[in-house]
Design a protein around this motif. Structure first.
Motif, PDB file in Angstrom:
ATOM      1  N   LYS A   1       1.022  -1.361   0.045  1.00  0.00           N
ATOM      2  CA  LYS A   1      -0.137   0.014  -0.056  1.00  0.00           C
ATOM      3  C   LYS A   1       0.709   1.231   0.043  1.00  0.00           C
ATOM      4  CE  LYS A   1      -3.988  -2.487   0.295  1.00  0.00           C
ATOM      5  NZ  LYS A   1      -4.781  -1.904   1.511  1.00  0.00           N
ATOM      6  N   ASN A   2       0.244   2.469  -0.564  1.00  0.00           N
ATOM      7  CA  ASN A   2       1.160   3.759  -0.472  1.00  0.00           C
ATOM      8  C   ASN A   2       1.403   3.987   0.843  1.00  0.00           C
ATOM      9  OD1 ASN A   2       0.911   3.574  -3.316  1.00  0.00           O
ATOM     10  ND2 ASN A   2      -0.782   5.004  -3.231  1.00  0.00           N
ATOM     11  N   ALA A   3       2.594   4.753   0.837  1.00  0.00           N
ATOM     12  CA  ALA A   3       3.140   5.129   2.240  1.00  0.00           C
ATOM     13  C   ALA A   3       4.065   6.480   1.678  1.00  0.00           C
ATOM     14  CB  ALA A   3       4.015   4.520   2.951  1.00  0.00           C
ATOM     15  N   ILE A   4       3.667   7.748   2.300  1.00  0.00           N
ATOM     16  CA  ILE A   4       4.203   8.996   1.932  1.00  0.00           C
ATOM     17  C   ILE A   4       5.088   9.527   3.160  1.00  0.00           C
ATOM     18  CG2 ILE A   4       2.718   9.395   0.032  1.00  0.00           C
ATOM     19  CD1 ILE A   4       1.379  11.421   1.937  1.00  0.00           C
ATOM     20  N   VAL A   5       6.186  10.643   2.513  1.00  0.00           N
ATOM     21  CA  VAL A   5       6.756  11.127   3.594  1.00  0.00           C
ATOM     22  C   VAL A   5       6.361  12.545   3.735  1.00  0.00           C
ATOM     23  CG1 VAL A   5       8.996  12.161   4.340  1.00  0.00           C
ATOM     24  CG2 VAL A   5       8.999   9.741   3.362  1.00  0.00           C
ATOM     25  N   GLU A   6       5.978  13.209   4.921  1.00  0.00           N
ATOM     26  CA  GLU A   6       5.450  14.600   5.311  1.00  0.00           C
ATOM     27  C   GLU A   6       6.490  14.906   6.077  1.00  0.00           C
ATOM     28  OE1 GLU A   6       1.856  16.142   7.621  1.00  0.00           O
ATOM     29  OE2 GLU A   6       1.508  15.163   5.799  1.00  0.00           O
ATOM     30  N   ASN A   7       7.175  16.425   5.640  1.00  0.00           N
ATOM     31  CA  ASN A   7       8.149  16.934   6.598  1.00  0.00           C
ATOM     32  C   ASN A   7       7.469  18.075   7.187  1.00  0.00           C
ATOM     33  OD1 ASN A   7       9.932  16.028   4.013  1.00  0.00           O
ATOM     34  ND2 ASN A   7      11.205  16.004   5.664  1.00  0.00           N
ATOM     35  N   ARG A   8       7.600  18.044   8.636  1.00  0.00           N
ATOM     36  CA  ARG A   8       6.855  18.899   9.541  1.00  0.00           C
ATOM     37  C   ARG A   8       7.976  19.566  10.441  1.00  0.00           C
ATOM     38  NH1 ARG A   8       1.447  19.733  10.161  1.00  0.00           N
ATOM     39  NH2 ARG A   8       0.101  18.495   8.474  1.00  0.00           N
ATOM     40  N   PRO A   9       8.975  20.355   9.984  1.00  0.00           N
ATOM     41  CA  PRO A   9      10.083  20.967  10.910  1.00  0.00           C
ATOM     42  C   PRO A   9       9.573  22.349  11.588  1.00  0.00           C
ATOM     43  CG  PRO A   9      10.168  21.782   8.464  1.00  0.00           C
ATOM     44  CD  PRO A   9       9.137  20.924   8.582  1.00  0.00           C
ATOM     45  N   GLY A  10      10.383  22.508  12.733  1.00  0.00           N
ATOM     46  CA  GLY A  10       9.962  23.542  13.442  1.00  0.00           C
ATOM     47  C   GLY A  10       9.722  23.132  15.067  1.00  0.00           C
ATOM     48  N   GLY A  11       9.930  24.327  15.682  1.00  0.00           N
ATOM     49  CA  GLY A  11       9.736  24.240  17.513  1.00  0.00           C
ATOM     50  C   GLY A  11      10.529  22.927  18.038  1.00  0.00           C
ATOM     51  N   GLY A  12      11.532  22.765  17.366  1.00  0.00           N
ATOM     52  CA  GLY A  12      12.498  21.634  18.098  1.00  0.00           C
ATOM     53  C   GLY A  12      12.110  20.322  17.914  1.00  0.00           C
ATOM     54  N   THR A  13      11.363  19.981  16.765  1.00  0.00           N
ATOM     55  CA  THR A  13      10.303  18.705  16.453  1.00  0.00           C
ATOM     56  C   THR A  13       8.956  18.904  17.227  1.00  0.00           C
ATOM     57  OG1 THR A  13      11.107  17.121  18.165  1.00  0.00           O
ATOM     58  CG2 THR A  13      12.541  17.469  16.322  1.00  0.00           C
ATOM     59  N   MET A  14       9.045  19.801  18.186  1.00  0.00           N
ATOM     60  CA  MET A  14       7.372  19.838  18.603  1.00  0.00           C
ATOM     61  C   MET A  14       6.328  19.933  17.878  1.00  0.00           C
ATOM     62  SD  MET A  14       8.251  18.674  21.860  1.00  0.00           S
ATOM     63  CE  MET A  14       9.726  18.048  21.273  1.00  0.00           C
ATOM     64  N   ILE A  15       6.361  20.885  16.555  1.00  0.00           N
ATOM     65  CA  ILE A  15       5.412  21.016  15.860  1.00  0.00           C
ATOM     66  C   ILE A  15       5.106  19.887  15.190  1.00  0.00           C
ATOM     67  CG2 ILE A  15       4.722  21.742  13.573  1.00  0.00           C
ATOM     68  CD1 ILE A  15       6.351  24.248  14.312  1.00  0.00           C
ATOM     69  N   ALA A  16       5.762  18.700  14.683  1.00  0.00           N
ATOM     70  CA  ALA A  16       5.338  17.537  14.185  1.00  0.00           C
ATOM     71  C   ALA A  16       4.932  16.553  15.326  1.00  0.00           C
ATOM     72  CB  ALA A  16       6.571  16.919  13.626  1.00  0.00           C
ATOM     73  N   LEU A  17       5.253  16.842  16.644  1.00  0.00           N
ATOM     74  CA  LEU A  17       4.874  15.783  17.471  1.00  0.00           C
ATOM     75  C   LEU A  17       3.599  16.302  18.082  1.00  0.00           C
ATOM     76  CD1 LEU A  17       8.254  15.326  19.408  1.00  0.00           C
ATOM     77  CD2 LEU A  17       6.654  13.319  18.664  1.00  0.00           C
ATOM     78  N   GLU A  18       3.051  17.605  18.143  1.00  0.00           N
ATOM     79  CA  GLU A  18       1.758  18.041  18.232  1.00  0.00           C
ATOM     80  C   GLU A  18       0.915  17.466  17.215  1.00  0.00           C
ATOM     81  OE1 GLU A  18      -0.347  21.956  19.739  1.00  0.00           O
ATOM     82  OE2 GLU A  18       1.261  22.206  18.551  1.00  0.00           O
ATOM     83  N   HIS A  19       1.311  17.535  15.992  1.00  0.00           N
ATOM     84  CA  HIS A  19       0.299  17.139  14.905  1.00  0.00           C
ATOM     85  C   HIS A  19       0.120  15.583  15.041  1.00  0.00           C
ATOM     86  CE1 HIS A  19      -1.077  16.792  11.013  1.00  0.00           C
ATOM     87  NE2 HIS A  19      -0.506  15.601  10.656  1.00  0.00           N
ATOM     88  N   LEU A  20       1.007  14.927  15.389  1.00  0.00           N
ATOM     89  CA  LEU A  20       0.840  13.238  15.402  1.00  0.00           C
ATOM     90  C   LEU A  20      -0.264  13.238  16.907  1.00  0.00           C
ATOM     91  CD1 LEU A  20       1.355  10.462  14.938  1.00  0.00           C
ATOM     92  CD2 LEU A  20       3.523  10.569  16.379  1.00  0.00           C
TER      93      LEU A  20
END
Length: 331
Positions: free
Chosen positions: A68-87
């Protein structure tokens, strides 16, 4: 560190632990139906660098094993906290993953307590992925040729030497503080905005030494533009086989490293996590996927979800002790 936590490429292949992910489809209904849409693998950094490399390798592994498809999404910023909050705001169904690391999983829980989410409670470990050593380098004109020489010089001139890092609480900072503690040294910290900037200042004779990742430093080491004294991991690096470990150089048992792994939302069904774990682990054994780390001086080291959870807890406890002892703060 804690080799029992890790499953090496050789042991997995020999031990039959790499059952095809498709074999799990006879299990509970949730696993049988998974995935039902594209899987997103988040990198909390811009494209380029080891974290982004890991995200792309994991996406390829999932596609290869699950079909099945799997894609990469780059969400930089906030010392990685922006990406973790999104997750933390995604559905707990296993369709959104994130490449985590030692800094956000082990270090930041002690330094960023007032987040809108919990670094300790809101994420579910899937697998450890990679371990990356740092190399201890010194400026070209510093009159030391070994760790023993460096320790002797630092003790003879307490407070005079300085070390660069990629910023407060980053792996180069944490490993250097661990080294200072073990060797009983007084060396000043000079934080920079990244590893490359720190290394440039060591090369320019502005700072005395630095722990830096091999991907950043190996070319300069091989060109004799900077002197490598030791690597921080328990065994030597294949990229620099003639450079001893710190443990070999007078500090037995010393080990410091950066690591990365894969997490998803807490609450994701255990059988779905098992599908993801086996698919990633199996896919990363493919040389064309997992072999991406060979040129970066990093080692593919996978695990079960339970082993990864135990390792994170251990690393978090050790980081907390070091942060308190060294008085490490952000900013």
């Amino acid at each position: 560190m804690h080799d029992a936590f890790f499953i090496s490429r050789r042991k997995l292949l020999a031990g039959g632990a790499l059952a095809p992910a498709a074999a799990l489809l006879g299990g509970p209904a949730r696993a049988a139906d998974f995935p039902t849409r594209t899987i997103t693998v988040i990198s909390p950094f811009p494209p380029g660098g080891l974290n982004d490399t890991s995200a792309r390798a994991v996406a390829r592994a999932l596609q290869a094993e699950l079909g099945k498809n799997a894609i990469v999404e780059n969400r930089p910023g906030g010392g990685t906290m922006i990406a973790l909050e999104h997750l933390s705001r995604q559905a707990p169904d296993g369709h959104t993953l994130l490449i985590c690391g030692d800094t956000n999983m082990a270090v930041m829980p002690h330094l960023q307590p007032n987040l809108s989410f919990s670094l300790e409670k809101d994420f579910a470990p899937i697998t450890l992925l990679v371990s990356a050593p740092a190399v201890l380098v010194v400026r070209p004109s510093l009159a030391v040729k070994s760790v023993q020489d460096l320790v002797a010089l630092a003790k003879a001139q307490p407070g005079k030497l300085s070390y660069a890092s990629a910023g407060n609480a980053t792996p180069p900072h944490m490993i250097a503080e661990q080294f200072k503690s073990r060797a009983g040294l007084a060396i000043s910290h000079v934080p920079f905005k990244g590893a490359s900037e720190g290394l440039t200042n060591v090369l320019g004779d502005h700072v005395d030494l630095m722990f830096v990742d091999l991907a950043t430093a190996s070319a300069q080491v091989k060109a004799n533009k900077v002197r490598a004294l030791a690597v921080s991991t328990a065994k030597r690096s294949k990229l620099l086989p003639d450079v001893p470990t710190i443990a070999e150089s007078g500090l037995p048992g010393f080990e410091g490293r950066a690591w990365q792994g894969v997490i998803t939302r807490q609450g994701t069904p255990a059988d779905v996590i098992l599908v993801l774990n086996r698919a990633i682990v199996a896919g990363m054994q493919r040389p064309e996927i997992g072999g991406v780390y060979d040129s970066q001086g990093a080692e593919l080291v996978t695990s079960t979800p339970e082993q990864f959870a135990a390792m994170i807890a251990d690393e978090r406890a050790k980081a907390g002790r070091l942060i308190q002892q060294a008085g490490i703060k952000l900013g």
